[in-house]
Design a protein around this motif. Structure first.
Motif, short mmCIF file in Angstrom:
data_model
loop_
_atom_site.label_atom_id
_atom_site.label_comp_id
_atom_site.label_asym_id
_atom_site.label_seq_id
_atom_site.Cartn_x
_atom_site.Cartn_y
_atom_site.Cartn_z
N ASP A 89 0.89 -1.12 0.00
CA ASP A 89 0.06 -0.20 -0.11
C ASP A 89 0.63 1.35 -0.10
O ASP A 89 0.60 2.39 0.46
CB ASP A 89 -1.21 -0.28 1.37
N ILE A 90 2.13 1.29 -0.35
CA ILE A 90 3.21 2.34 0.32
C ILE A 90 2.92 2.77 -1.69
O ILE A 90 2.67 2.14 -2.58
CB ILE A 90 4.73 1.95 -0.07
N PRO A 91 2.90 4.16 -1.39
CA PRO A 91 2.87 4.63 -3.01
C PRO A 91 3.38 5.36 -3.64
O PRO A 91 4.77 4.86 -3.10
CB PRO A 91 2.55 6.51 -2.12
N TRP A 92 3.59 5.28 -4.97
CA TRP A 92 5.21 4.36 -5.95
C TRP A 92 3.78 4.39 -6.89
O TRP A 92 3.66 3.61 -7.46
CB TRP A 92 5.66 2.84 -5.80
N ASN A 93 5.36 5.06 -7.79
CA ASN A 93 4.55 4.75 -9.17
C ASN A 93 5.66 3.90 -10.26
O ASN A 93 4.84 3.86 -11.53
CB ASN A 93 5.00 6.81 -10.44
#
Length: 267
Positions: free
Chosen positions: A125-129
């Motif tokens: 769930d870590i924001p990462w693109n």
């Protein structure tokens, strides 16, 4: 890639099997941003273990020593690939741990760690693109080699690590023996073609096992305030740093900082 059997409390975890090489990659994120910093706090730790090659530490304490140069460089290499794909306004600590559990020298643990890191971040769930993927390229006997084994690495006149997203190459690290520019470009292009295929593999895992990305408190600078400070102080800062003497430079900057803080105190 095996998901869900170990490191269940991490935000994301993946066990990567590359031949007889096994690497556990985990990704964790702090619940709250760290106070008082103006950068994204990312830590990458590539952990080598002597038991991975069937050895026991020979010191009196029978413990692992400090990280080797190779492990430190592997940590930095993974950091360089993934860092640009995090939101620039995030201040939550993120830690990546890549633990090498077993090694076959024909199958690079660094490549396994690069792929595992991408999987762990993608399903978390870590924001990462992402995803992005990294791999190694070699060149021997007139042929480009993807992820060369130990014998091929001895013969290869090229040592290339390339990482990228589906759209573009984002990191290159290379050493070579009299290798022409056009052949280097071909090696990078061939590596990127394989990267695209592997990104599809990671994306499939993300669809099957991934969770929704978490929200985070944005630390984005207010644009109007930034432009106001820039307009007020930019020319003075340019003049202040125009000296070779660091002591003078620091004194001038401190003076400008104090003035800016006073000028914009109410805003």
């Amino acid at each position: 890639v095996e998901i869900g059997k170990v490191a269940g409390l991490a935000n994301g975890a993946a066990m990567v099997y590359f031949g007889d090489t096994t690497v556990l990659c985990t990704a964790t994120m702090a619940k709250a941003p760290r106070d008082g910093i103006d950068f994204f706090p990312l830590g990458v730790d590539y952990e080598e273990r002597l038991y991975a090659v069937g050895r026991i530490p020979g010191s009196f304490m029978r413990r692992e020593g400090r990280a080797s140069e190779k492990a430190t460089l592997a940590s930095r290499m993974i950091d360089r690939q993934i860092r640009p794909f995090f939101p620039s306004d995030m201040r939550n600590d993120v830690t990546i741990m890549c633990t090498v559990l077993s090694v076959n020298h024909d199958h690079s643990p660094e490549v396994a760690a690069m792929i595992g890191t991408s999987v762990a971040l993608s399903i978390s769930d870590i924001p990462w693109n992402g995803p992005i993927v990294g791999l190694q390229m070699g060149y021997a006997n007139g042929e480009y080699i993807i992820c060369p084994n130990s014998e091929q690495r001895k013969e290869s006149i090229l040592t290339l690590t390339v990482a990228g997203s589906a759209e573009k190459v984002v990191m290159i690290e290379a050493g070579a023996d009299q290798f022409p520019d056009d052949m280097m470009l071909t090696a990078i292009a061939k590596g990127h073609e394989e990267i695209k295929r592997l990104i599809g593999f990671v994306a499939d895992i993300q669809k099957e096992c991934g969770v929704e990305k978490a929200t985070y408190p944005s630390m984005q600078l207010p644009e109007e305030m930034f432009e106001a400070v820039k307009g007020y102080a930019m020319m003075r800062v340019k003049e202040a740093v125009d000296t070779d003497d660091k002591t003078v430079r620091d004194a001038r900057i401190a003076e400008i900082e104090a003035d800016v803080m006073e000028h914009f105190a109410e805003e």
